[in-house]
Design a protein around this motif. Structure first.
Motif, PDB file in Angstrom:
ATOM      1  N   VAL A 154      -3.093  -2.279  -2.865  1.00 32.47           N
ATOM      2  CA  VAL A 154      -4.087  -3.087  -2.019  1.00 32.47           C
ATOM      3  C   VAL A 154      -5.059  -2.328  -1.183  1.00 32.47           C
ATOM      4  O   VAL A 154      -6.125  -2.325  -1.145  1.00 32.47           O
ATOM      5  CB  VAL A 154      -3.365  -4.068  -1.183  1.00 32.47           C
ATOM      6  CG1 VAL A 154      -4.098  -5.056  -0.424  1.00 32.47           C
ATOM      7  CG2 VAL A 154      -2.355  -5.108  -2.249  1.00 32.47           C
ATOM      8  N   ALA A 155      -4.202  -1.177  -0.431  1.00 32.07           N
ATOM      9  CA  ALA A 155      -5.062  -0.390   0.209  1.00 32.07           C
ATOM     10  C   ALA A 155      -6.213   0.300  -0.405  1.00 32.07           C
ATOM     11  O   ALA A 155      -7.523   0.639   0.096  1.00 32.07           O
ATOM     12  CB  ALA A 155      -4.266   0.615   0.898  1.00 32.07           C
ATOM     13  N   ALA A 156      -6.029   0.623  -1.692  1.00 29.50           N
ATOM     14  CA  ALA A 156      -6.855   1.354  -2.635  1.00 29.50           C
ATOM     15  C   ALA A 156      -8.177   0.507  -2.651  1.00 29.50           C
ATOM     16  O   ALA A 156      -8.841   1.267  -3.609  1.00 29.50           O
ATOM     17  CB  ALA A 156      -6.235   1.823  -3.872  1.00 29.50           C
ATOM     18  N   SER A 157      -8.054  -0.764  -2.735  1.00 32.00           N
ATOM     19  CA  SER A 157      -9.172  -1.407  -3.100  1.00 32.00           C
ATOM     20  C   SER A 157     -10.320  -1.281  -2.169  1.00 32.00           C
ATOM     21  O   SER A 157     -11.418  -1.623  -2.505  1.00 32.00           O
ATOM     22  CB  SER A 157      -8.728  -2.632  -2.989  1.00 32.00           C
ATOM     23  OG  SER A 157      -8.591  -3.327  -1.634  1.00 32.00           O
ATOM     24  N   GLY A 158     -10.044  -0.554  -1.107  1.00 32.95           N
ATOM     25  CA  GLY A 158     -11.280  -0.221  -0.133  1.00 32.95           C
ATOM     26  C   GLY A 158     -11.663  -1.474   0.869  1.00 32.95           C
ATOM     27  O   GLY A 158     -12.686  -1.406   1.630  1.00 32.95           O
ATOM     28  N   ALA A 159     -10.617  -2.624   0.949  1.00 32.82           N
ATOM     29  CA  ALA A 159     -11.178  -3.706   1.733  1.00 32.82           C
ATOM     30  C   ALA A 159     -10.894  -3.240   3.168  1.00 32.82           C
ATOM     31  O   ALA A 159      -9.938  -2.273   3.617  1.00 32.82           O
ATOM     32  CB  ALA A 159      -9.925  -4.850   1.286  1.00 32.82           C
ATOM     33  N   ASP A 160     -11.918  -3.796   4.069  1.00 34.81           N
ATOM     34  CA  ASP A 160     -11.769  -3.555   5.379  1.00 34.81           C
ATOM     35  C   ASP A 160     -10.810  -4.447   6.219  1.00 34.81           C
ATOM     36  O   ASP A 160     -10.208  -4.061   7.176  1.00 34.81           O
ATOM     37  CB  ASP A 160     -13.200  -3.949   6.011  1.00 34.81           C
ATOM     38  CG  ASP A 160     -14.125  -3.066   5.509  1.00 34.81           C
ATOM     39  OD1 ASP A 160     -14.174  -2.256   5.275  1.00 34.81           O
ATOM     40  OD2 ASP A 160     -15.077  -3.758   4.932  1.00 34.81           O
TER      41      ASP A 160
END
Length: 353
Positions: free
Chosen positions: A155-161
């Motif tokens: 999930v963190a790899a998605s680049g979401a803020d």
């Protein structure tokens, strides 16, 4: 007498002009008959009446789905949850109409095709666009997830803020906190839902959705483009039971409570992230869907189905917005959960729009 019989047989069936003329006439009549059958065979209209009736019923079910009552086993909500899949009946009816050589059935099949395209045709196009100043994601991580650390990294790899997680267990929370700490400086966990953010959080509080325990929360996120109220929710699950039909009473009650909380939100810019256990077509979520926009519907590509992860059949994981502009929306790759994560890019600063 034998000679006379021979002569008579020769005269009627020989190779003379009469036989050639008779054979030519039969051939001509046969060709005319076939042509006439193609042009005016009344059976082409009489055949396939049952198929035509089924096509009309399918069109009515899709077009009037909002009028299907929920009084018996929440049949209306069940139909609306899987409404897009009714379109699979259309090619089946078309094939049967061709096999039956029925003009009536072929024409009737146009009705459900038109209704389906009117309902879902827009979702077949790619509406994603560039721009946006905030990326958000949500994921039901599954309480039985065997690899919470791997799911957190994905999930963190998605680049979401900003990331919302649902179905957090007490034992798994430390694992998620450790795995996400390097990417997200701020976070809060309320009951079984949590919010991780690159930007400061304030006004954090649980949201009562009439369950007796916490499965929803609210926090204000101070993004560079302005403050956004972010809601995270995991509405109660629904079940399909032979004896009770589509059991969703508690989900419906919680949806109404969530809708009331969002309606009372003082911050103008609102983002809802979570597993709503229902689709945008489900009337039971109207308290929420009537006041917010789906990022997938407004700026996604395709249906964006998120559950079950192994063979997605419905989008029950939602990102919805009010006061901000959806720019793009998509599903993320499968993790260790039975849901797919979903993400969206939105424009918080709409002053230049």
């Amino acid at each position: 007498m034998a000679q006379q019989a021979y002569v008579t047989e020769t005269d009627n069936g020989g190779s003379g002009p009469e036989r050639r003329e008779s054979g030519l006439r039969r051939l001509t009549d046969r060709l005319k008959g076939r042509a006439a059958g193609r042009r005016g065979d009344p059976r082409i209209w009489r055949r396939g009446i049952v198929l035509a009736a089924l096509a009309v019923i399918l069109a009515l079910v899709m077009g009037l789905h909002a009028r299907i009552p929920n009084a018996i086993g929440n049949l209306g909500s069940l139909t609306e949850t899987f409404l897009p899949w009714l379109g699979l009946c259309i090619p089946v009816l078309l094939l049967l109409a061709l096999v039956r050589k029925s003009a009536t059935a072929l024409i009737a099949v146009l009705l459900p095709a038109i209704v389906w395209l009117n309902l879902f045709g827009g979702q077949l196009t790619d509406k994603t666009g560039p721009g946006g100043d905030l990326t958000v994601a949500t994921h039901n991580v599954n309480a039985d997830n065997a690899d919470p650390a791997g799911t957190a990294r994905d999930v963190a790899a998605s680049g979401a803020d900003v990331v919302a997680l649902e179905e957090l267990t007490t034992t798994a929370v430390p694992t998620y906190e450790k795995a996400l700490a390097a990417t997200y400086k701020y976070h809060t966990v309320q009951g079984t839902v949590g919010l991780w953010s690159k930007y400061p959080l304030s006004g954090v509080k649980p949201v009562d959705i009439q369950l007796g325990w916490t499965r929803a929360m609210r926090a204000a996120v101070a993004t560079p483009a302005g403050q956004v109220a972010v809601y995270v929710a995991h509405l109660p699950s629904v079940r399909v039971k032979v004896e009770a039909g589509f059991t969703a009473r508690q989900r419906d009650k919680s949806a109404n409570a969530l809708g009331e909380a969002i309606a009372d939100e003082p911050v103008q810019k609102v983002v809802l992230l979570g597993d709503l256990n229902g689709t945008m077509n489900d009337r039971a979520l109207r308290a929420v869907t009537a006041q917010m926009r789906s990022t997938q519907g407004a700026s996604g590509s395709g249906m964006g189905f998120s559950w079950p992860a192994s063979f997605p059949m419905a989008r029950i994981d939602q990102i919805m917005v009010r006061g901000v502009e959806p720019m793009s929306s998509w599903t993320l790759p499968e993790t260790g959960s039975d849901h797919l994560p979903v993400a969206a890019r939105v424009k918080v600063d709409t002053s230049a729009s």
